[in-house]
Design a protein around this motif. Structure first.
Motif, short mmCIF file in Angstrom:
data_model
loop_
_atom_site.label_atom_id
_atom_site.label_comp_id
_atom_site.label_asym_id
_atom_site.label_seq_id
_atom_site.Cartn_x
_atom_site.Cartn_y
_atom_site.Cartn_z
N THR A 382 2.70 -47.60 -27.25
CA THR A 382 2.53 -46.45 -26.56
C THR A 382 4.49 -45.81 -26.77
N ASP A 383 4.42 -45.05 -27.46
CA ASP A 383 6.14 -44.40 -27.32
C ASP A 383 6.30 -43.76 -26.18
N PHE A 384 8.01 -43.78 -25.98
CA PHE A 384 8.32 -42.68 -24.98
C PHE A 384 9.40 -42.31 -25.05
N LEU A 385 9.18 -40.81 -24.95
CA LEU A 385 10.34 -39.76 -24.56
C LEU A 385 10.41 -39.16 -23.44
N THR A 386 12.18 -39.54 -23.58
CA THR A 386 12.49 -38.72 -22.81
C THR A 386 13.06 -37.18 -22.98
N VAL A 387 12.65 -36.15 -22.46
CA VAL A 387 12.89 -35.13 -22.97
C VAL A 387 13.68 -34.34 -21.34
N GLU A 402 26.31 -39.70 -23.51
CA GLU A 402 26.48 -39.97 -22.30
C GLU A 402 25.80 -40.19 -21.09
N PHE A 403 25.02 -39.42 -20.94
CA PHE A 403 23.49 -39.67 -20.22
C PHE A 403 22.88 -40.71 -20.54
N ILE A 404 22.48 -41.18 -22.19
CA ILE A 404 21.88 -42.20 -22.60
C ILE A 404 22.51 -43.41 -21.51
N LYS A 405 24.02 -43.18 -21.78
CA LYS A 405 24.39 -44.44 -21.23
C LYS A 405 25.22 -44.82 -19.59
N GLU A 406 24.50 -43.58 -19.59
CA GLU A 406 24.20 -43.38 -17.88
C GLU A 406 23.52 -43.86 -16.85
N HIS A 407 21.89 -44.16 -18.26
CA HIS A 407 21.13 -44.08 -17.31
C HIS A 407 20.34 -45.56 -18.64
N ASN A 408 21.16 -45.99 -18.86
CA ASN A 408 20.65 -46.82 -19.68
C ASN A 408 18.91 -47.02 -20.27
N ILE A 409 19.20 -45.86 -20.79
CA ILE A 409 18.17 -45.59 -21.68
C ILE A 409 17.87 -46.13 -22.91
N SER A 410 17.11 -47.10 -23.77
CA SER A 410 16.65 -47.27 -25.05
C SER A 410 15.81 -47.11 -25.68
N TRP A 411 14.53 -45.89 -25.28
CA TRP A 411 13.73 -45.44 -25.81
C TRP A 411 14.45 -43.86 -26.69
#
Length: 479
Positions: A382-387, A402-411
């Motif tokens: 399953t692919d994951f996508l945050t919009v 900045e948002f990716i780093k702040e919330h530790n997003i790897s998808w």
């Protein structure tokens, strides 16, 4: 020379007619400073698809002004911030309104409500004034006369007849056809109340529907019509119901129209075409009718309807029916993911779990960490996508780092501004919201279950676990 003079006269007449149809809505909204204000007309009342007429923002002094072309009397919706209100507008009229604020106890995600507003200096000849006064009059009548003890007595029938007669006499000299029809179909709705001696279904048709043309933009009329013909296939005789079914099986609007023409309450061809469209929408999700045939019929009607307005209703109805529901094809979309344009087809072959969040919204931010363990466990199949939805010109539109780093997003992550039309197309009305799409591009859940337990302690994890289990079993079987 003579031709040039005639051309100038024609242009002047055209310009004069246009300016005379300009309507302005001025407002005072202290709670909404800096918020967007949009005004919409309903393209039709079968689908309630909206057409934007104008937009602006509430200024720092709490005022706003909307100007738009308006050549007919109709009901409008005004969206302000996350909320809205409804009003009427007639040609060559200007309005001043005061918009009340929303409750401070509501979170931003919960504020999509209808708010109170007041007209300032409303003229007594305006459609809004007339309707407000009539509705108040009608409500007073019902409070005084419509009681449980009076429903089976001749006194209520007599009181109702007297009320109708007085209103009819009082409004006899009124020049607004819209208002008179509004009153007439308010009376029709009163006849739907449960009381001894009310008209039966065919008497209502003869009195209220048969003599009238189709009033597409009169909300009172359309509300009555849509209720009268609601799920109308069940009211047809067995033979006509079978003909209606056979017409859909053959994907033939002509066969359906001919069948419906045999029904007593559908001899008006224009109305019959409208009712046919409503009936197609009513049975679309039934297991007994093939959806592909109905969509084919709507395509045909949108091109070849007997009446021009019904073409647009057919087109709007197809749009509505293809909104996100389980089993429907996911609309095309394109998001900028890691500097690369990715659309629906780029995710084929795997399920896709899409999370829509709003920047700086507390409820959205609380859900972000919950996606990471799901991605870790089920990301293979399953692919994951945050919009992330942001305001116009937000710096995240340039780079989400900045948002990716702040919330530790790897998808996968994409950023869109709040006016992106894809949000409306996907029915994103609150945040956070989720959609689950299957590997072939069809909707599995919309809105989908969230990573956070609902009232029944369900989360999306069970669904993702079953997807993972099935795909893994198929993979092992192939090996």
């Amino acid at each position: 020379m003579k031709r040039s003079f005639l051309l100038i006269i024609m242009l002047c007449a055209l310009f004069t007619g246009f300016t005379q149809s300009i309507t302005t809505v001025e407002g005072f909204a202290p709670t909404y400073v800096g918020e967007k204000v949009e005004i919409f007309a309903f393209e039709d009342y079968v689908t309630r698809v909206k057409d934007k007429l104008a937009e602006t923002e509430v200024k720092e002094d709490s005022t706003f002004e909307l100007t738009f072309y308006n050549e007919i009397t109709r009901k409008l919706r005004v969206d302000i911030g996350d909320n809205h209100f409804l009003m009427y507008a007639q040609p060559k009229s200007d309005y001043k309104v005061y918009v009340k604020g929303f409750s401070p106890y509501l979170s931003k995600e919960a504020r999509k409500v209808e708010v109170e507003f007041f007209f300032i200096d409303l003229d007594s000849t305006d459609i809004n004034y007339k309707i407000l006064m009539f509705e108040d009059r009608q409500l007073s009548f019902l409070k005084e006369n419509y009681k449980r003890s009076s429903m089976d007595t001749p006194e209520f029938v007599a009181a109702l007849d007297t009320f109708k007669l007085r209103c009819t006499n009082d409004y006899e000299e009124d020049t607004s056809r819209y208002f008179k029809n509004y009153v007439r179909y308010s009376f029709a709705s009163l006849d739907n109340l449960a009381y001894k001696g009310n008209r039966n279904r065919f008497e209502k048709y003869d009195f209220y529907i048969k003599p009238q043309t189709v009033l597409y933009q009169n909300d009172r009329y359309m509300d009555y019509i849509l209720k009268y013909y609601d799920n109308y296939s069940f009211q047809l005789s067995n033979d006509l119901n079978q003909e209606f079914y056979d017409g859909i099986i053959q994907a033939s609007p002509t066969l359906v129209m001919n069948a419906l023409g045999k029904d007593y309450a559908l001899d008006n061809i224009r109305l019959r075409e409208v009712v046919m469209l409503k009936m197609l929408g009513d049975v679309f999700y039934s297991d007994d009718y093939p959806q592909t045939n109905i969509l084919t019929m709507l395509d045909s009607i949108s091109e070849n309807a007997l009446f021009e307005k019904n073409k647009s209703i057919a087109s709007n109805l197809k749009y509505r029916l293809l909104e996100l529901v389980p089993g429907a094809e996911m609309p095309d979309f394109v998001f900028n993911v890691d500097g690369e344009k990715k659309g629906k087809n780029d995710f084929e072959g795997k399920h896709l779990y899409i999370q829509f969040v709003r920047k700086d919204a507390e409820k959205s931010e609380r859900d972000l960490p919950l996606v990471k363990p799901l991605f870790t466990k089920y990301g293979k199949y399953t692919d994951f996508l945050t919009v992330v939805v942001v305001e116009e010109e937000d710096e995240l539109l340039e780079s989400p780092d900045e948002f990716i780093k702040e919330h530790n997003i790897s998808w996968n992550i994409a950023v869109v501004d709040e006016n992106d039309p894809i949000l409306d197309r996907l029915g994103i009305a609150a945040f956070p919201q989720y959609i689950l799409m299957d590997a072939a591009g069809y909707v599995v859940q919309a809105p989908a279950l969230t990573p956070r337990p609902n009232n029944e302690y369900e989360t999306i994890e069970k669904v993702l676990f079953n997807i993972h289990k099935r795909r893994k079993a198929l993979e092992n079987r192939g090996n």
